[in-house]
Design an enzyme around this catalytic site. Structure first.
Site, PDB file in Angstrom:
ATOM      1  N   SER A 182       0.813  -1.321   0.103  1.00 17.31           N
ATOM      2  CA  SER A 182       0.019   0.135   0.094  1.00 17.31           C
ATOM      3  C   SER A 182       0.907   1.391  -0.125  1.00 17.31           C
ATOM      4  O   SER A 182       1.982   1.162   0.414  1.00 17.31           O
ATOM      5  CB  SER A 182      -0.901   0.006   1.158  1.00 17.31           C
ATOM      6  OG  SER A 182      -1.742   1.188   1.349  1.00 17.31           O
TER       7      SER A 182
ATOM      8  N   TYR B  15      -1.817  -0.898  10.187  1.00 13.91           N
ATOM      9  CA  TYR B  15      -1.812  -1.266   8.769  1.00 13.91           C
ATOM     10  C   TYR B  15      -0.633  -0.667   8.205  1.00 13.91           C
ATOM     11  O   TYR B  15      -0.088  -1.358   7.400  1.00 13.91           O
ATOM     12  CB  TYR B  15      -3.105  -0.688   8.303  1.00 13.91           C
ATOM     13  CG  TYR B  15      -3.300  -1.048   6.790  1.00 13.91           C
ATOM     14  CD1 TYR B  15      -3.779  -2.168   6.383  1.00 13.91           C
ATOM     15  CD2 TYR B  15      -3.469   0.079   6.040  1.00 13.91           C
ATOM     16  CE1 TYR B  15      -4.117  -2.592   5.129  1.00 13.91           C
ATOM     17  CE2 TYR B  15      -3.832  -0.253   4.658  1.00 13.91           C
ATOM     18  CZ  TYR B  15      -4.060  -1.532   4.012  1.00 13.91           C
ATOM     19  OH  TYR B  15      -4.381  -1.704   2.809  1.00 13.91           O
TER      20      TYR B  15
HETATM   21  P1  NAD Z   1     -11.448  -6.251   0.311  1.00 11.82           P
HETATM   22  O1  NAD Z   1     -11.759  -6.088   1.844  1.00 11.82           O
HETATM   23  O2  NAD Z   1     -12.548  -5.964  -0.868  1.00 11.82           O
HETATM   24  O3  NAD Z   1     -10.984  -7.756   0.084  1.00 11.82           O
HETATM   25  C1  NAD Z   1     -10.113  -8.391   0.789  1.00 11.82           C
HETATM   26  C2  NAD Z   1     -10.718  -9.984   0.836  1.00 11.82           C
HETATM   27  O4  NAD Z   1      -9.664 -10.780   1.863  1.00 11.82           O
HETATM   28  C3  NAD Z   1     -11.898 -10.258   1.342  1.00 11.82           C
HETATM   29  O5  NAD Z   1     -12.557 -11.111   0.117  1.00 11.82           O
HETATM   30  C4  NAD Z   1     -11.661 -11.084   2.762  1.00 11.82           C
HETATM   31  O6  NAD Z   1     -12.735 -12.070   2.796  1.00 11.82           O
HETATM   32  C5  NAD Z   1     -10.417 -11.898   2.520  1.00 11.82           C
HETATM   33  N1  NAD Z   1      -9.808 -12.090   3.352  1.00 11.82           N
HETATM   34  C6  NAD Z   1      -9.510 -11.231   4.699  1.00 11.82           C
HETATM   35  N2  NAD Z   1      -9.052 -12.106   5.809  1.00 11.82           N
HETATM   36  C7  NAD Z   1      -8.808 -13.316   5.402  1.00 11.82           C
HETATM   37  C8  NAD Z   1      -8.266 -14.270   5.815  1.00 11.82           C
HETATM   38  N3  NAD Z   1      -7.569 -14.531   6.915  1.00 11.82           N
HETATM   39  N4  NAD Z   1      -7.865 -15.465   4.762  1.00 11.82           N
HETATM   40  C9  NAD Z   1      -8.338 -15.491   3.545  1.00 11.82           C
HETATM   41  N5  NAD Z   1      -9.145 -14.523   3.121  1.00 11.82           N
HETATM   42  C10 NAD Z   1      -9.231 -13.317   3.707  1.00 11.82           C
HETATM   43  O7  NAD Z   1     -10.109  -5.405   0.162  1.00 11.82           O
HETATM   44  P2  NAD Z   1      -9.613  -4.715  -0.908  1.00 11.82           P
HETATM   45  O8  NAD Z   1      -9.968  -3.226  -1.151  1.00 11.82           O
HETATM   46  O9  NAD Z   1      -9.976  -5.502  -2.450  1.00 11.82           O
HETATM   47  O10 NAD Z   1      -8.021  -5.051  -0.713  1.00 11.82           O
HETATM   48  C11 NAD Z   1      -7.138  -6.013  -1.230  1.00 11.82           C
HETATM   49  C12 NAD Z   1      -5.552  -6.016  -0.915  1.00 11.82           C
HETATM   50  O11 NAD Z   1      -5.395  -4.613  -1.378  1.00 11.82           O
HETATM   51  C13 NAD Z   1      -5.600  -5.830   0.475  1.00 11.82           C
HETATM   52  O12 NAD Z   1      -4.360  -6.461   0.857  1.00 11.82           O
HETATM   53  C14 NAD Z   1      -5.607  -4.329   0.880  1.00 11.82           C
HETATM   54  O13 NAD Z   1      -4.716  -4.279   2.369  1.00 11.82           O
HETATM   55  C15 NAD Z   1      -4.867  -3.845  -0.246  1.00 11.82           C
HETATM   56  N6  NAD Z   1      -4.935  -2.463  -0.661  1.00 11.82           N
HETATM   57  C16 NAD Z   1      -6.303  -1.850  -0.714  1.00 11.82           C
HETATM   58  C17 NAD Z   1      -6.393  -0.483  -1.028  1.00 11.82           C
HETATM   59  C18 NAD Z   1      -7.521   0.122  -1.178  1.00 11.82           C
HETATM   60  O14 NAD Z   1      -7.515   1.442  -1.190  1.00 11.82           O
HETATM   61  N7  NAD Z   1      -8.777  -0.462  -1.309  1.00 11.82           N
HETATM   62  C19 NAD Z   1      -5.250   0.354  -1.045  1.00 11.82           C
HETATM   63  C20 NAD Z   1      -3.916  -0.288  -0.899  1.00 11.82           C
HETATM   64  C21 NAD Z   1      -3.709  -1.629  -0.417  1.00 11.82           C
END
Ligand code: NAD
Length: 276
Positions: free
Chosen positions: A156, A169
């Site tokens: 991130s 985080y």
């Molecule tokens: P999201 O919440 O839509 O998806 C995360 C998924 O991970 C969910 O389907 C959840 O069920 C699954 N998950 C959570 N804990 C788990 C576990 N212990 N075992 C298996 N599955 C598990 O989130 P997103 O926004 O799509 O984020 C995806 C990635 O991108 C994450 O690593 C997040 O930190 C990163 N990220 C997101 C953003 C943003 O702005 N949304 C920015 C930077 C990084």
């Protein structure tokens, strides 16, 4: 020749194991890889979400199956690996996408840093950091045997300079950058230069995990923080999942075959802008 047929960027026939693919960003990546002919394994602990993504891909003519596993539970990851090996006999791509933040691990007018509960902090650190390391141990072992494979971690932008409020985080994502470099060196030197490890650092994408910080729960209007972010992003908007796809395809295809140990920002210029 279209870019999708170009062997340099091809993922056709590749077996891609993707944790967190039941969610917004990695689910979008799963659809893109499937559209380009990869066999996608949607690994998530949320059964309904994982099945929905896999069914959606199949409905569009792609190849996908849902495998339920918790990235913090090695037993369930081992079971997931058995399923993958039974179906395909190999793992070409691993995307460590499961991750996220929690309200109780974020400071707010109601919760000071000093009162932040240890279980919330541990949850966020474990999910993001160990949730990247454990699947790499389980699925990466196959790559070590194959002497071939591509691992993509999801970091991130807060990993380079922490954002206010989200201490656990930010720290966990910074650790992912470090682990990405460590694994790149370790796997290339000890197993094969054919195993590469890189990361994408998305900027601000509006998804379930950060909505509570970006929009007012009742009105849906941008919060002061949401406005600040958009104001500090030269491209003037939040990212959408499609913004990640070019970097994704580059990093998991032969186009980046001499690239390992890097973290690529995809942030609309946020990190380049000093604010003045
Ligand atoms: P999201 O919440 O839509 O998806 C995360 C998924 O991970 C969910 O389907 C959840 O069920 C699954 N998950 C959570 N804990 C788990 C576990 N212990 N075992 C298996 N599955 C598990 O989130 P997103 O926004 O799509 O984020 C995806 C990635 O991108 C994450 O690593 C997040 O930190 C990163 N990220 C997101 C953003 C943003 O702005 N949304 C920015 C930077 C990084």
């Amino acid at each position: 020749m279209s870019s999708e047929q170009d062997p340099l960027f091809s993922v056709e026939g590749q077996v891609a194991v993707m944790t967190g693919a039941g969610g917004v960003l990695i689910g979008g990546m799963a659809r893109e890889l499937a559209r380009r002919g990869a066999h996608v394994v949607v690994v998530d602990r949320a059964v309904d979400q994982a099945q929905k993504v896999a069914e959606g891909i199949r409905a569009e003519g792609g190849m996908a199956e849902a495998v339920i596993a918790d990235v913090l539970d090695r037993k369930s990851l081992g079971d997931a690996l058995s399923c993958v090996m039974e179906s395909y006999g190999r793992v070409d791509i691993l995307i460590n996408g499961a991750g996220g933040n929690r309200k109780e691990a974020s400071t707010s007018p109601e919760l000071s840093f000093f009162d932040m509960p240890s279980d919330a902090l541990k949850f966020v650190m474990d999910l993001n950091l160990l949730g990247t390391i454990f699947p790499t141990q389980i699925f990466g072992r196959i790559m070590a045997r194959q002497k071939q494979g591509v691992i993509l971690n999801i970091s991130s932008m807060n990993s380079f300079r922490p954002l206010t409020k989200i201490i656990g985080y930010s720290a966990a994502k910074a650790a992912i950058n470090n682990v990405t470099q460590w694994l790149a060196v370790h796997l290339a030197q000890n197993y094969s230069p054919g195993i590469r490890v890189n990361a994408i650092a998305p900027g601000f994408f509006e998804t379930a995990q950060n909505k509570f910080l970006l929009r007012d729960e009742k009105t849906g209007e941008l919060t002061a923080r949401g406005q600040q972010i958009v104001g500090h992003t030269p491209m003037g908007r939040f990212g959408v999942p499609e913004d990640l796809m070019g970097t994704l395809i580059w990093l998991v295809s032969p186009a980046s075959k001499f690239v390992t140990g890097i973290v690529v920002p995809v942030d609309g210029g946020f990190s380049a802008f000093s604010g003045v």
